[in-house]
Design a protein around this motif. Structure first.
Motif, PDB file in Angstrom:
ATOM      1  N   LYS A  70       0.813  -1.216   0.000  1.00  0.00           N
ATOM      2  CA  LYS A  70       0.000   0.000   0.000  1.00  0.00           C
ATOM      3  C   LYS A  70       0.846   1.267   0.000  1.00  0.00           C
ATOM      4  CE  LYS A  70      -3.828  -2.105   2.572  1.00  0.00           C
ATOM      5  NZ  LYS A  70      -4.643  -2.037   3.808  1.00  0.00           N
ATOM      6  N   SER A  71       2.165   1.111  -0.152  1.00  0.00           N
ATOM      7  CA  SER A  71       3.082   2.260  -0.170  1.00  0.00           C
ATOM      8  C   SER A  71       3.011   3.029   1.145  1.00  0.00           C
ATOM      9  CB  SER A  71       2.746   3.185  -1.354  1.00  0.00           C
ATOM     10  OG  SER A  71       3.778   4.097  -1.600  1.00  0.00           O
ATOM     11  N   ASN A  72       3.082   2.290   2.247  1.00  0.00           N
ATOM     12  CA  ASN A  72       2.971   2.883   3.578  1.00  0.00           C
ATOM     13  C   ASN A  72       4.145   3.828   3.858  1.00  0.00           C
ATOM     14  OD1 ASN A  72       3.910   2.398   6.672  1.00  0.00           O
ATOM     15  ND2 ASN A  72       1.680   2.533   6.525  1.00  0.00           N
ATOM     16  N   SER A 119       3.403   4.821  -4.360  1.00  0.00           N
ATOM     17  CA  SER A 119       2.178   5.466  -4.828  1.00  0.00           C
ATOM     18  C   SER A 119       2.199   6.932  -4.423  1.00  0.00           C
ATOM     19  CB  SER A 119       0.944   4.786  -4.226  1.00  0.00           C
ATOM     20  OG  SER A 119      -0.210   5.586  -4.441  1.00  0.00           O
ATOM     21  N   VAL A 153      -0.022   9.039  -4.833  1.00  0.00           N
ATOM     22  CA  VAL A 153      -1.348   9.420  -4.341  1.00  0.00           C
ATOM     23  C   VAL A 153      -1.454   9.157  -2.839  1.00  0.00           C
ATOM     24  CG1 VAL A 153      -3.819   9.010  -4.527  1.00  0.00           C
ATOM     25  CG2 VAL A 153      -2.391   8.944  -6.583  1.00  0.00           C
ATOM     26  N   SER A 154      -1.184   7.926  -2.407  1.00  0.00           N
ATOM     27  CA  SER A 154      -1.339   7.608  -0.990  1.00  0.00           C
ATOM     28  C   SER A 154      -0.308   8.336  -0.139  1.00  0.00           C
ATOM     29  CB  SER A 154      -1.246   6.093  -0.766  1.00  0.00           C
ATOM     30  OG  SER A 154       0.015   5.598  -1.146  1.00  0.00           O
ATOM     31  N   CYS A 155       0.921   8.454  -0.625  1.00  0.00           N
ATOM     32  CA  CYS A 155       1.948   9.148   0.161  1.00  0.00           C
ATOM     33  C   CYS A 155       1.659  10.636   0.262  1.00  0.00           C
ATOM     34  CB  CYS A 155       3.323   8.900  -0.447  1.00  0.00           C
ATOM     35  SG  CYS A 155       3.939   7.219  -0.193  1.00  0.00           S
ATOM     36  N   HIS A 198      -1.281  12.081   0.204  1.00  0.00           N
ATOM     37  CA  HIS A 198      -2.399  12.266   1.136  1.00  0.00           C
ATOM     38  C   HIS A 198      -1.953  12.042   2.586  1.00  0.00           C
ATOM     39  CE1 HIS A 198      -5.672  13.143  -1.592  1.00  0.00           C
ATOM     40  NE2 HIS A 198      -5.271  12.162  -2.387  1.00  0.00           N
ATOM     41  N   HIS A 199      -1.064  11.095   2.799  1.00  0.00           N
ATOM     42  CA  HIS A 199      -0.544  10.853   4.151  1.00  0.00           C
ATOM     43  C   HIS A 199       0.181  12.085   4.679  1.00  0.00           C
ATOM     44  CE1 HIS A 199       1.608   8.830   7.461  1.00  0.00           C
ATOM     45  NE2 HIS A 199       2.670   9.494   7.035  1.00  0.00           N
ATOM     46  N   GLN A 225      -1.958   5.215 -11.011  1.00  0.00           N
ATOM     47  CA  GLN A 225      -2.175   3.869 -10.504  1.00  0.00           C
ATOM     48  C   GLN A 225      -0.874   3.068 -10.601  1.00  0.00           C
ATOM     49  OE1 GLN A 225      -5.132   2.773  -9.191  1.00  0.00           O
ATOM     50  NE2 GLN A 225      -5.882   4.867  -9.454  1.00  0.00           N
TER      51      GLN A 225
END
Length: 274
Positions: free
Chosen positions: A95-97, A129, A131-133, A135-136, A243
């Motif tokens: 999830k690209s944490n 990602s 996107v996820s990073c 937003h984090h 994506q």
């Protein structure tokens, strides 16, 4: 302290019947602005023996030294140490944490055994990602900005708690890659010379000198710059739609390969049983 940390690692392996693959610094020491009395925020990844994974019941997948998990030796009060079991770590890696990606980049490594971490580093750009990073980091910057620097008085440390994730988000915007963990590298690359950069340098100097507990009048020039940057990054984040391909099969292979590498005899015995 490093010797003590290695001693604790060895004892965790004995007490919990695991092998630790990697342990690093993750907090202010890794970011480059520790105070004189900063904790040692050590994070690690570990793997159980093959039989542990052959169960229909889900088991606990973290070890937290200061939260009640037993380790049969005295622990230094400045040591905050916790770890993730490997399959948990790989699911988060998929999830690209961002915290896990930071651990892989830490310049303060206390322990590194077997090839698992090297393989994860080879895959990190593939699983990254934006996107996820984004937003984090943006969520962290916004939350800290809202909660800690809006009053008339602000602690020195709180400005840095907004600036670090904010600059990490700006790095993603500029380079579309994993941001470096060291705060100074982010500042040098992303903040132009001028009043704002000088203010950040002053905050860093005071934090390192142990003045992070002091409360002072809010620095309006920094607040204004932070507000503008957050607004800009919010607009940019809405445009991100990239994506990434599903890396599950590669991570499954990495996990199985680690079981073989770490527990060769147990793995061979398991194969004969099957």
């Amino acid at each position: 302290m490093k010797e003590h940390i290695v001693d604790v690692i060895n004892q965790i392996e004995i007490d919990h019947f695991v092998k630790i693959l990697f342990a690093c610094e993750s907090g202010s020491r890794a970011w480059g602005f520790p105070s004189k009395d900063s904790d040692y925020d050590v994070r690690f990844l570990y793997i159980h023996k093959p039989d542990w994974y052959l169960s229909i019941d889900q088991k606990r997948d973290v070890i937290e030294v200061l939260a009640g998990d037993s380790v049969s030796l005295p622990i230094d009060p400045l040591l905050d140490m916790s770890g993730w079991e490997l399959t948990k770590a790989l699911r988060l890696f998929r999830k690209s944490n961002p915290p896990l990606l930071e651990w892989l980049q830490s310049n303060i490594v206390y322990y590194h055994s077997y090839s698992t971490i090297d393989q994860m580093r080879e895959l990190e750009q593939k699983i990254f990602s934006p996107v996820s990073c984004m937003h984090h980091y943006l969520s962290m910057a916004k939350g800290n900005f809202r909660d800690y620097v809006q009053g008339k008085e602000v602690r020195v440390k709180k400005y840095l708690n907004v600036l670090r994730p904010l600059l990490a988000a700006k790095w993603i915007e500029k380079y579309d890659s994993i941001p470096p963990i060291e705060f100074q590298e982010l500042v040098e690359e992303l903040v132009a010379a001028g009043e704002w950069k000088d203010s950040i340098a002053n905050l860093l100097e005071r934090k390192r000198a142990g003045e992070d507990i002091f409360v002072e009048t809010r620095i309006d020039t920094i607040n204004e710059s932070l507000y503008k940057e957050i607004e800009h990054l919010e607009a940019y984040a809405k445009s991100l739609k990239k994506q990434i391909s599903d890396p599950t099969s590669e991570l499954d292979m990495l996990f199985r390969g680690t079981l073989r590498e770490v527990w060769d005899e147990e793995w061979m015995e398991l194969g004969h049983r099957g």
